[in-house]
Motif scaffolding. Sequence first.
Motif, PDB file in Angstrom:
ATOM      1  N   LEU A 163       0.593  -1.162  -0.001  1.00 38.12           N
ATOM      2  CA  LEU A 163       0.096  -0.011   0.003  1.00 38.12           C
ATOM      3  C   LEU A 163       1.003   1.487  -0.069  1.00 38.12           C
ATOM      4  N   ALA A 164       2.074   1.226   0.754  1.00 48.38           N
ATOM      5  CA  ALA A 164       2.833   2.337   0.931  1.00 48.38           C
ATOM      6  C   ALA A 164       3.561   2.466  -0.447  1.00 48.38           C
ATOM      7  N   HIS A 165       3.858   1.595  -1.206  1.00 47.45           N
ATOM      8  CA  HIS A 165       4.393   1.592  -2.544  1.00 47.45           C
ATOM      9  C   HIS A 165       3.450   2.031  -3.467  1.00 47.45           C
ATOM     10  N   LEU A 166       2.358   1.782  -3.571  1.00 50.69           N
ATOM     11  CA  LEU A 166       1.097   2.512  -4.399  1.00 50.69           C
ATOM     12  C   LEU A 166       0.900   3.953  -4.029  1.00 50.69           C
ATOM     13  N   ALA A 167       0.775   4.194  -2.720  1.00 50.14           N
ATOM     14  CA  ALA A 167       0.888   5.755  -2.301  1.00 50.14           C
ATOM     15  C   ALA A 167       1.867   6.454  -2.835  1.00 50.14           C
ATOM     16  N   MET A 168       3.143   5.803  -2.708  1.00 50.87           N
ATOM     17  CA  MET A 168       4.401   6.625  -3.325  1.00 50.87           C
ATOM     18  C   MET A 168       4.245   6.948  -4.722  1.00 50.87           C
ATOM     19  N   THR A 169       3.839   5.828  -5.597  1.00 53.34           N
ATOM     20  CA  THR A 169       3.579   5.915  -7.138  1.00 53.34           C
ATOM     21  C   THR A 169       2.367   6.887  -7.290  1.00 53.34           C
ATOM     22  N   ALA A 170       1.498   6.969  -6.637  1.00 48.43           N
ATOM     23  CA  ALA A 170       0.467   7.944  -6.941  1.00 48.43           C
ATOM     24  C   ALA A 170       1.195   9.447  -6.673  1.00 48.43           C
ATOM     25  N   MET A 171       1.857   9.721  -5.643  1.00 48.94           N
ATOM     26  CA  MET A 171       2.492  10.890  -5.215  1.00 48.94           C
ATOM     27  C   MET A 171       3.412  11.172  -6.451  1.00 48.94           C
ATOM     28  N   ARG A 172       4.123  10.494  -6.812  1.00 46.33           N
ATOM     29  CA  ARG A 172       5.109  10.602  -7.886  1.00 46.33           C
ATOM     30  C   ARG A 172       4.376  11.125  -9.191  1.00 46.33           C
ATOM     31  N   THR A 173       3.149  10.368  -9.617  1.00 52.42           N
ATOM     32  CA  THR A 173       2.679  10.740 -10.704  1.00 52.42           C
ATOM     33  C   THR A 173       1.899  12.235 -10.637  1.00 52.42           C
ATOM     34  N   ARG A 174       1.308  12.425  -9.563  1.00 49.51           N
ATOM     35  CA  ARG A 174       0.796  13.794  -9.334  1.00 49.51           C
ATOM     36  C   ARG A 174       1.805  15.141  -9.441  1.00 49.51           C
ATOM     37  N   LEU A 175       2.865  14.747  -8.841  1.00 45.43           N
ATOM     38  CA  LEU A 175       3.876  15.628  -8.528  1.00 45.43           C
ATOM     39  C   LEU A 175       4.541  15.998 -10.059  1.00 45.43           C
ATOM     40  N   ALA A 176       4.619  14.889 -10.900  1.00 41.27           N
ATOM     41  CA  ALA A 176       5.164  14.958 -11.979  1.00 41.27           C
ATOM     42  C   ALA A 176       4.288  15.763 -12.945  1.00 41.27           C
ATOM     43  N   ALA A 177       2.983  15.943 -12.661  1.00 47.37           N
ATOM     44  CA  ALA A 177       1.887  16.692 -13.374  1.00 47.37           C
ATOM     45  C   ALA A 177       1.838  18.065 -12.945  1.00 47.37           C
ATOM     46  N   GLY A 178       2.899  18.350 -11.820  1.00 42.04           N
ATOM     47  CA  GLY A 178       2.888  19.852 -11.497  1.00 42.04           C
ATOM     48  C   GLY A 178       2.076  20.302 -10.367  1.00 42.04           C
ATOM     49  N   GLU A 179       1.548  19.114  -9.609  1.00 46.35           N
ATOM     50  CA  GLU A 179       0.379  19.635  -8.345  1.00 46.35           C
ATOM     51  C   GLU A 179       1.204  20.021  -7.124  1.00 46.35           C
ATOM     52  N   ASP A 180       0.777  20.799  -6.430  1.00 50.03           N
ATOM     53  CA  ASP A 180       1.454  21.386  -5.234  1.00 50.03           C
ATOM     54  C   ASP A 180       1.664  20.264  -4.098  1.00 50.03           C
ATOM     55  N   PRO A 181       3.045  19.892  -3.908  1.00 44.21           N
ATOM     56  CA  PRO A 181       3.595  18.642  -2.931  1.00 44.21           C
ATOM     57  C   PRO A 181       2.810  18.432  -1.661  1.00 44.21           C
ATOM     58  N   ARG A 182       2.384  19.698  -0.978  1.00 42.83           N
ATOM     59  CA  ARG A 182       1.803  19.478   0.265  1.00 42.83           C
ATOM     60  C   ARG A 182       0.352  19.299  -0.029  1.00 42.83           C
ATOM     61  N   THR A 183      -0.288  19.555  -0.944  1.00 47.27           N
ATOM     62  CA  THR A 183      -1.669  19.039  -1.340  1.00 47.27           C
ATOM     63  C   THR A 183      -1.836  17.489  -1.657  1.00 47.27           C
ATOM     64  N   VAL A 184      -0.565  17.297  -2.391  1.00 47.12           N
ATOM     65  CA  VAL A 184      -0.457  15.940  -2.928  1.00 47.12           C
ATOM     66  C   VAL A 184      -0.392  14.735  -1.630  1.00 47.12           C
ATOM     67  N   VAL A 185       0.746  15.217  -0.874  1.00 48.88           N
ATOM     68  CA  VAL A 185       0.914  14.481   0.190  1.00 48.88           C
ATOM     69  C   VAL A 185      -0.183  14.056   1.258  1.00 48.88           C
ATOM     70  N   ALA A 186      -1.018  15.254   1.439  1.00 46.93           N
ATOM     71  CA  ALA A 186      -2.037  15.197   2.212  1.00 46.93           C
ATOM     72  C   ALA A 186      -3.139  14.223   1.876  1.00 46.93           C
ATOM     73  N   GLU A 187      -3.474  14.614   0.625  1.00 46.35           N
ATOM     74  CA  GLU A 187      -4.731  13.881  -0.107  1.00 46.35           C
ATOM     75  C   GLU A 187      -4.427  12.259  -0.333  1.00 46.35           C
TER      76      GLU A 187
END
Length: 335
Positions: A259-283
């Motif tokens: 689950l942690a690996h999937l979460a990290m993958t989701a964060m990496r994808t959203r960060l690559a799209a230019g989303e705000d890091p704090r928002t990505v992490v929290a969500e």
Amino acid sequence: MPRRSSTAADEVRSLARLGTLAETVANADEPRRRRLTGGAYCVVYPVVYSGLTQGLERRRGHPACAVSVRHLADDCLDRFHDDVEAVVHDVVRRATAPIDNLDAWICGLINSATVNGHRRRRGEIGALQRPRAPKWLVDGLGGDRWLVHLAVQMLNWVGNPATAGSQVWPVDSWAALRCRFTGVWDTGSDTDVRNDIEAVLRVMRAKREWYERYVEGPLGHKHVPVPRFAAQTPGGTPLTPALSLVDVAERDDLYMRELAHLAMTAMRTRLAAGEDPRTVVAEVIEVAFGGDAVPALDGRPQLSHADGEHVGRLLRDQDRISRIAVAVLAIVEDL
């Protein structure tokens, strides 16, 4: 590349040109043997990637893995390291004559070296290196061509490090194979294959010592299959796994790691799209670990109510969210 590794690689090439690489490695003390083996890794890994892995990943439908070694997914990276290790094993033993172009020579060695390496790894865990159905097994299956073929597939599968998702056996793949093999295409092929597997296992278990050595033993070396949801019959009845390889606590731990690996993958994808890091992490943390977000495994929730409240408090701590975001960004930059 670190200076030491580069120098070791140059020494490996020099010894290969002289025709003394294998002899030098065989007679070297432990520190020098490790140094030369490390140098051989530096020489071998790009050749294996371009000469074998890249093409395999394209054929597997993994375009990202075919970009570079750094882009290989976890399972693909494991296979790549196994292949590199197998080729290095042969290089430092078979380089007994002068080799002017070491990279080209390695290219010619890749296929035989990786096949031999695959067989060695199977042998190390007790699996048959060249799976075949013994006569007593063929007779016990009544000579049925499909069941004998399935038995060989099973003997091959137990020595393969891959897993079948939440199942012990790759039923879906074998269901399609059964349809092609028998020429009978029907919607009940999954059930038929499960019944066929049990029929083969019953005959195999008649030779208890053989079964434990060549089936049960190797199967126990596989990574644990971790289902995200409890498997159910079409009527909604939970299915009991045919074989449990570890206890509940270890399975839960592996589940949370996935689950942690999937979460990290989701964060990496959203960060690559230019989303705000704090928002990505929290969500992402909220979705993955907050409250009742984590699905049950085998009918049991993975996070208690207290755990969910702890995640909620963490998400309200903006300083902590900022620190996590910095850590996530550092991880993403290293990938």
